[in-house]
Design a protein around this motif. Structure first.
Motif, PDB file in Angstrom:
ATOM      1  N   VAL A 150     -12.528  64.681  73.558  1.00  0.00           N
ATOM      2  CA  VAL A 150     -13.587  64.151  72.692  1.00  0.00           C
ATOM      3  C   VAL A 150     -13.292  64.635  71.266  1.00  0.00           C
ATOM      4  CG1 VAL A 150     -16.061  63.906  72.294  1.00  0.00           C
ATOM      5  CG2 VAL A 150     -15.244  64.385  74.613  1.00  0.00           C
ATOM      6  N   HIS A 151     -13.286  63.690  70.334  1.00  0.00           N
ATOM      7  CA  HIS A 151     -13.049  64.011  68.929  1.00  0.00           C
ATOM      8  C   HIS A 151     -14.359  63.815  68.161  1.00  0.00           C
ATOM      9  CE1 HIS A 151      -8.860  63.698  70.041  1.00  0.00           C
ATOM     10  NE2 HIS A 151      -9.053  62.457  70.431  1.00  0.00           N
ATOM     11  N   CYS A 152     -14.836  64.863  67.526  1.00  0.00           N
ATOM     12  CA  CYS A 152     -16.113  64.770  66.803  1.00  0.00           C
ATOM     13  C   CYS A 152     -15.914  65.181  65.343  1.00  0.00           C
ATOM     14  CB  CYS A 152     -17.148  65.737  67.379  1.00  0.00           C
ATOM     15  SG  CYS A 152     -17.384  65.644  69.148  1.00  0.00           S
ATOM     16  N   ALA A 153     -16.738  64.603  64.480  1.00  0.00           N
ATOM     17  CA  ALA A 153     -16.812  65.080  63.100  1.00  0.00           C
ATOM     18  C   ALA A 153     -18.282  65.160  62.713  1.00  0.00           C
ATOM     19  CB  ALA A 153     -16.067  64.151  62.148  1.00  0.00           C
ATOM     20  N   HIS A 154     -18.646  66.236  62.054  1.00  0.00           N
ATOM     21  CA  HIS A 154     -20.029  66.440  61.587  1.00  0.00           C
ATOM     22  C   HIS A 154     -19.906  66.802  60.117  1.00  0.00           C
ATOM     23  CE1 HIS A 154     -24.199  68.369  62.615  1.00  0.00           C
ATOM     24  NE2 HIS A 154     -24.192  67.846  61.399  1.00  0.00           N
ATOM     25  N   ARG A 155     -20.110  65.794  59.289  1.00  0.00           N
ATOM     26  CA  ARG A 155     -19.855  65.973  57.849  1.00  0.00           C
ATOM     27  C   ARG A 155     -21.157  65.859  57.071  1.00  0.00           C
ATOM     28  NH1 ARG A 155     -15.187  61.725  58.523  1.00  0.00           N
ATOM     29  NH2 ARG A 155     -13.598  63.042  59.468  1.00  0.00           N
ATOM     30  N   ASN A 156     -21.479  66.900  56.328  1.00  0.00           N
ATOM     31  CA  ASN A 156     -22.659  66.906  55.437  1.00  0.00           C
ATOM     32  C   ASN A 156     -22.171  66.765  54.003  1.00  0.00           C
ATOM     33  OD1 ASN A 156     -25.415  68.674  56.792  1.00  0.00           O
ATOM     34  ND2 ASN A 156     -23.571  68.224  57.950  1.00  0.00           N
ATOM     35  N   PRO A 157     -22.875  65.995  53.181  1.00  0.00           N
ATOM     36  CA  PRO A 157     -22.441  65.867  51.782  1.00  0.00           C
ATOM     37  C   PRO A 157     -22.483  67.206  51.050  1.00  0.00           C
ATOM     38  CG  PRO A 157     -24.553  64.739  52.136  1.00  0.00           C
ATOM     39  CD  PRO A 157     -24.052  65.153  53.488  1.00  0.00           C
ATOM     40  N   SER A 241     -12.011  59.944  74.520  1.00  0.00           N
ATOM     41  CA  SER A 241     -10.745  59.355  74.938  1.00  0.00           C
ATOM     42  C   SER A 241     -10.617  59.602  76.440  1.00  0.00           C
ATOM     43  CB  SER A 241      -9.622  60.043  74.149  1.00  0.00           C
ATOM     44  OG  SER A 241      -8.396  59.490  74.480  1.00  0.00           O
ATOM     45  N   GLY A 242     -10.594  58.487  77.208  1.00  0.00           N
ATOM     46  CA  GLY A 242     -10.563  58.618  78.660  1.00  0.00           C
ATOM     47  C   GLY A 242      -9.230  58.183  79.243  1.00  0.00           C
ATOM     48  N   GLU A 243      -9.161  58.129  80.574  1.00  0.00           N
ATOM     49  CA  GLU A 243      -7.894  57.791  81.235  1.00  0.00           C
ATOM     50  C   GLU A 243      -7.469  56.348  80.989  1.00  0.00           C
ATOM     51  OE1 GLU A 243      -9.075  59.113  85.194  1.00  0.00           O
ATOM     52  OE2 GLU A 243      -7.392  60.519  85.150  1.00  0.00           O
ATOM     53  N   THR A 244      -8.461  55.458  80.730  1.00  0.00           N
ATOM     54  CA  THR A 244      -8.117  54.035  80.603  1.00  0.00           C
ATOM     55  C   THR A 244      -8.598  53.400  79.304  1.00  0.00           C
ATOM     56  OG1 THR A 244     -10.154  53.448  81.739  1.00  0.00           O
ATOM     57  CG2 THR A 244      -8.165  53.665  83.107  1.00  0.00           C
ATOM     58  N   GLY A 245      -9.196  54.184  78.412  1.00  0.00           N
ATOM     59  CA  GLY A 245      -9.685  53.601  77.163  1.00  0.00           C
ATOM     60  C   GLY A 245     -10.418  54.624  76.329  1.00  0.00           C
ATOM     61  N   THR A 246     -10.959  54.168  75.225  1.00  0.00           N
ATOM     62  CA  THR A 246     -11.737  55.065  74.363  1.00  0.00           C
ATOM     63  C   THR A 246     -13.067  54.402  74.027  1.00  0.00           C
ATOM     64  OG1 THR A 246     -10.979  54.209  72.226  1.00  0.00           O
ATOM     65  CG2 THR A 246      -9.596  55.899  73.263  1.00  0.00           C
ATOM     66  N   VAL A 247     -14.060  55.220  73.740  1.00  0.00           N
ATOM     67  CA  VAL A 247     -15.355  54.688  73.294  1.00  0.00           C
ATOM     68  C   VAL A 247     -15.868  55.623  72.204  1.00  0.00           C
ATOM     69  CG1 VAL A 247     -16.549  55.827  75.246  1.00  0.00           C
ATOM     70  CG2 VAL A 247     -17.685  53.985  73.999  1.00  0.00           C
ATOM     71  N   ALA A 248     -16.371  55.017  71.123  1.00  0.00           N
ATOM     72  CA  ALA A 248     -16.768  55.825  69.956  1.00  0.00           C
ATOM     73  C   ALA A 248     -18.074  55.315  69.382  1.00  0.00           C
ATOM     74  CB  ALA A 248     -15.674  55.742  68.885  1.00  0.00           C
ATOM     75  N   LEU A 249     -18.796  56.178  68.689  1.00  0.00           N
ATOM     76  CA  LEU A 249     -19.947  55.745  67.899  1.00  0.00           C
ATOM     77  C   LEU A 249     -19.437  54.728  66.885  1.00  0.00           C
ATOM     78  CD1 LEU A 249     -21.635  59.177  66.932  1.00  0.00           C
ATOM     79  CD2 LEU A 249     -22.247  57.657  68.831  1.00  0.00           C
ATOM     80  N   GLY A 250     -20.203  53.635  66.679  1.00  0.00           N
ATOM     81  CA  GLY A 250     -19.769  52.639  65.703  1.00  0.00           C
ATOM     82  C   GLY A 250     -20.118  53.069  64.289  1.00  0.00           C
ATOM     83  N   GLU A 251     -19.740  52.236  63.337  1.00  0.00           N
ATOM     84  CA  GLU A 251     -20.155  52.466  61.950  1.00  0.00           C
ATOM     85  C   GLU A 251     -21.661  52.255  61.889  1.00  0.00           C
ATOM     86  OE1 GLU A 251     -18.262  53.608  59.609  1.00  0.00           O
ATOM     87  OE2 GLU A 251     -16.430  53.520  60.800  1.00  0.00           O
ATOM     88  N   THR A 252     -22.368  52.999  61.062  1.00  0.00           N
ATOM     89  CA  THR A 252     -23.828  52.918  61.075  1.00  0.00           C
ATOM     90  C   THR A 252     -24.374  51.855  60.124  1.00  0.00           C
ATOM     91  OG1 THR A 252     -23.842  54.712  59.491  1.00  0.00           O
ATOM     92  CG2 THR A 252     -24.247  55.293  61.783  1.00  0.00           C
TER      93      THR A 252
END
Ligand code: NAD
Ligand code: ISE
Length: 337
Positions: A150-157, A241-252
């Motif tokens: 799992v790839h995460c980013a938590h970005r505050n201005p 990122s899984g064994e057969t694909g990836t799923v991510a939060l979309g653009e907001t």
């Protein structure tokens, strides 16, 4: 039934929750306020009808006019007020983190278990966000196979002056720590923290950014970029990122502008904008649950389990080593019924 709510801590999110209970949600009324900065509490009170300001949080908790307590003071004060609420037998919604250390959260778990009933809910609002829920549904339905990374980013201005490096873990990355336990439905067993090149825009005392690594029971590896001076906006990302694909939060952004050979969309300015709807749902469900005598949101055990990880990560930041996490035995009170 109208739930009469007392709020302790009327800073940024305290004022947000007061506004939403007063103007956007139903079934609750803010009847009492308290803040160590009494002047701020008095000022906020001028915009809330029929509200009483208490000198001390404990007075507010004991007041017979208060049915339930909403804690939005700074993290290091949460333990004292949550324990006082449990002692008074009053339901309490505590903004995250439940407390800033594992020990403090453990005291809360002990107190709630001794009380023999669930009173505490923790403000892990991402569990109420539509995009996170869709992500969880996709993972649970096996759409990407077994999760591996799992790839995460938590970005505050930017962050306020009082924000110190440890807060990047126990105040900011705590959201990802909770989300990972909830999303993958398993515990985190180890952590380490990497220190990339410093952002020159960060104040001198702050290590920013950090990369927090987590390992789960089934060996899923999680990386979290925590950046708190990113400037360009409030950007929260998560990709499984899984064994057969990836799923991510979309653009907001709800619209994409294509002009001049470029495509662009809006990035939220802060947590208020990005998670506004999630906070509404979270607090409305809490109020509705109280009126019906039940609590269903993230509980004290979730707050404890997240703090056990953040505590080890703060240690790992100092040592540079991998730190293992071991949780105390889970009390029966927190088993799903
Ligand atoms: P803030 O500094 O703006 O407000 C904190 C308030 O608590 C201030 O008014 C301060 O005077 C008061 N306070 C401090 N010590 C106190 C004490 N002993 N008794 C009573 N009041 C006291 O901070 P904030 O950004 O509003 O954050 C408050 C809490 O909410 C933190 O735990 C933070 O992690 C959490 N938070 C959660 C989210 C979220 O996305 N869920 C977003 C922002 C903040
Ligand atoms: C703040 O307290 C929050 O909880 C926000 O959601 C988070 O993005 C920020 O980093 C914290 O300081």
């Amino acid at each position: 039934m109208t739930v009469r709510i007392g709020v302790i801590g009327v800073g940024m999110i305290g004022q947000e929750h007061i506004r939403r209970v007063t103007h956007a949600l139903s079934g609750g009324r803010i009847v009492a306020l308290s803040d160590v900065d009494r002047g701020r509490a008095e000022k906020v009170a001028t915009s809330v009808p029929d509200v009483r300001v208490h000198a001390a949080g404990e007075d507010l908790i004991r007041s017979k006019d208060v049915d339930a307590v909403l804690i939005t003071s700074s993290g290091q004060t949460h333990e004292q007020y949550v324990l006082a609420s449990i002692a008074a037998g009053k339901p309490v919604f505590c903004e995250k983190p439940l407390a800033t250390t594992e020990d403090a959260c453990s005291h809360i778990v002990d107190a709630e278990v001794a009380a023999g009933r669930r009173l505490v809910q923790v403000g892990f609002m991402r569990r109420y966000d539509g995009a996170y829920r869709a992500l969880k549904e996709a993972v649970a339905a096996g759409r990407v196979g077994a999760p591996l990374l799992v790839h995460c980013a938590h970005r505050n201005p930017k962050v306020p002056d009082g924000y110190v490096t440890e807060m990047a873990i126990h105040d900011t990355a705590i959201h990802e720590i909770d989300v990972i336990r909830w999303l993958l439905d398993e515990e985190i067993i180890a952590t380490r923290v990497l220190r990339p090149r410093r952002n020159s825009r960060a104040s001198a005392h702050l290590l920013d950014p950090l990369v927090v690594m987590l390992e789960t029971e089934s060996a899923v590896l999680v990386d979290i970029e925590v950046s708190v001076n990113i400037g360009y906006g409030y950007d929260v990302r998560c990709e499984v990122s899984g064994e057969t694909g990836t799923v991510a939060l979309g653009e907001t952004s709800s619209v994409t502008l294509r002009v001049g050979g470029a495509s662009s969309g809006r990035i939220p300015t802060g947590w208020q904008e990005r998670f506004g709807r999630a906070y509404d749902i979270e607090i409305q469900e809490w109020i509705d649950g109280l009126a019906q005598g039940r609590l269903s949101g993230p509980n004290a055990w979730d707050g404890y389990a997240a703090a056990a990880v953040s505590d080890r990560a703060v240690r790992a930041l100092k040592t540079g080593e991998r730190a293992t996490v071991s949780l105390r035995e889970k009390p029966e009170l927190y088993e799903v019924r």
